[in-house]
Write an enzyme that holds these catalytic residues in place. Sequence first.
Site, PDB file in Angstrom:
ATOM      1  N   ASP A   1       0.874  -1.169   0.000  1.00  0.00           N
ATOM      2  CA  ASP A   1       0.000   0.000   0.000  1.00  0.00           C
ATOM      3  C   ASP A   1       0.908   1.215   0.000  1.00  0.00           C
ATOM      4  O   ASP A   1       1.463   1.598   1.030  1.00  0.00           O
ATOM      5  CB  ASP A   1      -0.898  -0.020   1.237  1.00  0.00           C
ATOM      6  CG  ASP A   1      -1.724   1.265   1.395  1.00  0.00           C
ATOM      7  OD1 ASP A   1      -1.755   2.074   0.445  1.00  0.00           O
ATOM      8  OD2 ASP A   1      -2.329   1.446   2.459  1.00  0.00           O
TER       9      ASP A   1
ATOM     10  N   LYS B   1       2.702  11.293  -3.446  1.00  0.00           N
ATOM     11  CA  LYS B   1       1.706  10.511  -4.187  1.00  0.00           C
ATOM     12  C   LYS B   1       0.753  11.416  -4.963  1.00  0.00           C
ATOM     13  O   LYS B   1       0.282  11.050  -6.044  1.00  0.00           O
ATOM     14  CB  LYS B   1       0.933   9.629  -3.216  1.00  0.00           C
ATOM     15  CG  LYS B   1      -0.094   8.706  -3.857  1.00  0.00           C
ATOM     16  CD  LYS B   1      -0.676   7.803  -2.798  1.00  0.00           C
ATOM     17  CE  LYS B   1      -1.779   6.910  -3.332  1.00  0.00           C
ATOM     18  NZ  LYS B   1      -2.278   5.973  -2.306  1.00  0.00           N
TER      19      LYS B   1
ATOM     20  N   ASP C   1     -12.918   4.956   1.492  1.00  0.00           N
ATOM     21  CA  ASP C   1     -11.470   5.020   1.688  1.00  0.00           C
ATOM     22  C   ASP C   1     -10.998   6.473   1.664  1.00  0.00           C
ATOM     23  O   ASP C   1     -10.877   7.082   0.603  1.00  0.00           O
ATOM     24  CB  ASP C   1     -10.779   4.203   0.592  1.00  0.00           C
ATOM     25  CG  ASP C   1      -9.260   4.148   0.762  1.00  0.00           C
ATOM     26  OD1 ASP C   1      -8.741   4.817   1.675  1.00  0.00           O
ATOM     27  OD2 ASP C   1      -8.603   3.442  -0.021  1.00  0.00           O
TER      28      ASP C   1
ATOM     29  N   GLU D   1      -7.191   0.516  -4.383  1.00  0.00           N
ATOM     30  CA  GLU D   1      -7.138   0.413  -2.922  1.00  0.00           C
ATOM     31  C   GLU D   1      -8.452  -0.100  -2.305  1.00  0.00           C
ATOM     32  O   GLU D   1      -8.418  -0.998  -1.455  1.00  0.00           O
ATOM     33  CB  GLU D   1      -6.730   1.766  -2.330  1.00  0.00           C
ATOM     34  CG  GLU D   1      -5.262   2.086  -2.596  1.00  0.00           C
ATOM     35  CD  GLU D   1      -4.917   3.544  -2.404  1.00  0.00           C
ATOM     36  OE1 GLU D   1      -5.813   4.319  -1.982  1.00  0.00           O
ATOM     37  OE2 GLU D   1      -3.773   3.931  -2.681  1.00  0.00           O
TER      38      GLU D   1
END
Length: 585
Positions: A8, A70, A169, A147
Amino acid sequence: MSKVIGIDLGTTNSCVAVVEGGHPVVIPNDKGERTTPSVVAFTEKGERLVGSAARRQQAVNPRRTVASVKRQMGTDWTVGIDGRRWTPQEISAAILRRLKEDAEAYVGEPIADAVITVPAYFNDIQRQATKDAGRIAGLNVLRIINEPTSAALAYGLNNGVPQKIMVYDLGGGTFDVSIIEIGEGVIEVLATSGDNHLGGDDFDQRVVDHLAEAFQKEHRIDLRRDPAALGRLQEAAETAKKELSGTDAAQITLPFIAQKDGSPLHLDARLTRAEFDRLTADLVERTAGPVQNAMRDAGVSPTDLGRVLLVGGSTRIPAVQAMVRRLTGKEPSRSINPDECVAQGAAVQGEILQGGGALASKGEILLLDVTPLSLSIETVGGVATRLVDRNSRLPIHHSQIFSTTVPFQRAVEIHVLQGERPMARDNRTIGRFKLTGIQRAMAGVPQIEVTFDIDANGILTVSAKDLSTGKAQSITITGNERMSEEDIQRAIRDAETYAASDGLYRDSAESINEARQLAARVDAALKQHGKAVDKAEKKQIKADLAALNKVLFKCKADKMNESDIAELKTARDQLARSAEHLLGL
């Protein structure tokens, strides 16, 4: 057969897992932490720090520290350090390499293969950038997996009762929501939606702005203009946010945050949960739209949902949980760890791709994912002509016939877009493909077949053929946000170079830690059992202890070379030998 790890790669923290005995297990890093901060820093000497070591020096060395990279994946963003421009892929690769090394230390063998997760709403370029980062880190990326889908896979491994679930999420930098159906051996994504620029970082920034504006009003100094002060503010804001998930108020104290007229200034503020909720109310509200879109696209209502899973550290915020209850009418499930389940699901997917050996007792698991955004081509008038609808099941193979708009046209540029807007200018360009050598003919006569292939990673490839001649034509992807093969190979060489210095730093830190522990044990033993030891032996022990402490005094992990480490180990080993009898008492 070597292990496949699941990673992850998060905005704030990253996590790595592996399947052992049929269950996904989170791998701790070398400091015993189950997640690793997604932070990379460069020391003045040129060493590279990753994780907690980088995060600790972020406030005092902000210009040489990179966090939350990211959010920049798939863009042309770079950061300049020591005259070198670093891409998001290279910074991410440093994090991935550290996770790879931690996993290799855990399993006791080299690791080559990995499954890496990305936000469901990552587009083609962002997914390819993540895959490139894996290559730079020395990993063979078997699959890029969404994810929320990964979290559902971790949940569904032990909860195979047929049901529809929502995965909500909210991580450090991105928000995704997916509606997923779990059946007998099948986990199928029905719809997904989200926001790639909504996450815990945005909540932190609201607190930073609130504190900075109050300080500026009182002292006429904007702390946000001072990188060091801003770094301390950001760290304090994140800490306060976490505290407010369990308390009604948080005290924020930052001494010596600034100076005015030669005198130090301190920041001392109290932030209540009610104030935090007011500052961030619109951010929480922004999650409602994607939730409603995902349910509408999946054709489900809140009553159809059997469970709502919360994923990502930001879902611990009470106001976020209240929003989930309001939108779904359900109490969110706490059956999975929001920080670890995504990596665990990725490890499960890796085991499945490898043949599912350790999961064989649980039966075959089939994962069916979807593409998050529609794919279109720009046609006459700037219209985005849709070829692939969002939430189409992967993999996808789709062909469509186009033609020319100008007589005797020999080439066409095909502008490929990703997004939901009707006009090309309002969508995201993911590539421009030039087809040359078209047969000369009047406008509308040539038949050009364009084929879209989206693989299980959600990554797009395009081919084309002029049907009037039957001759296949090649199409070159020229999306400028992607790294070229030359760039990737250069980054791989650089990563290998840094791997040596990374290992040196780790060896230095471990040697210092071991030496300090030994010195402390000997000192304590001397105080407790010194009288029971021969005078000459005791004298030698004290001399060796003093010698080790002298070496330790000048040791700094980020400034040591191999000879420094050797000197430290020699002094440590000498003390261990002379104190062997003492330590055995």
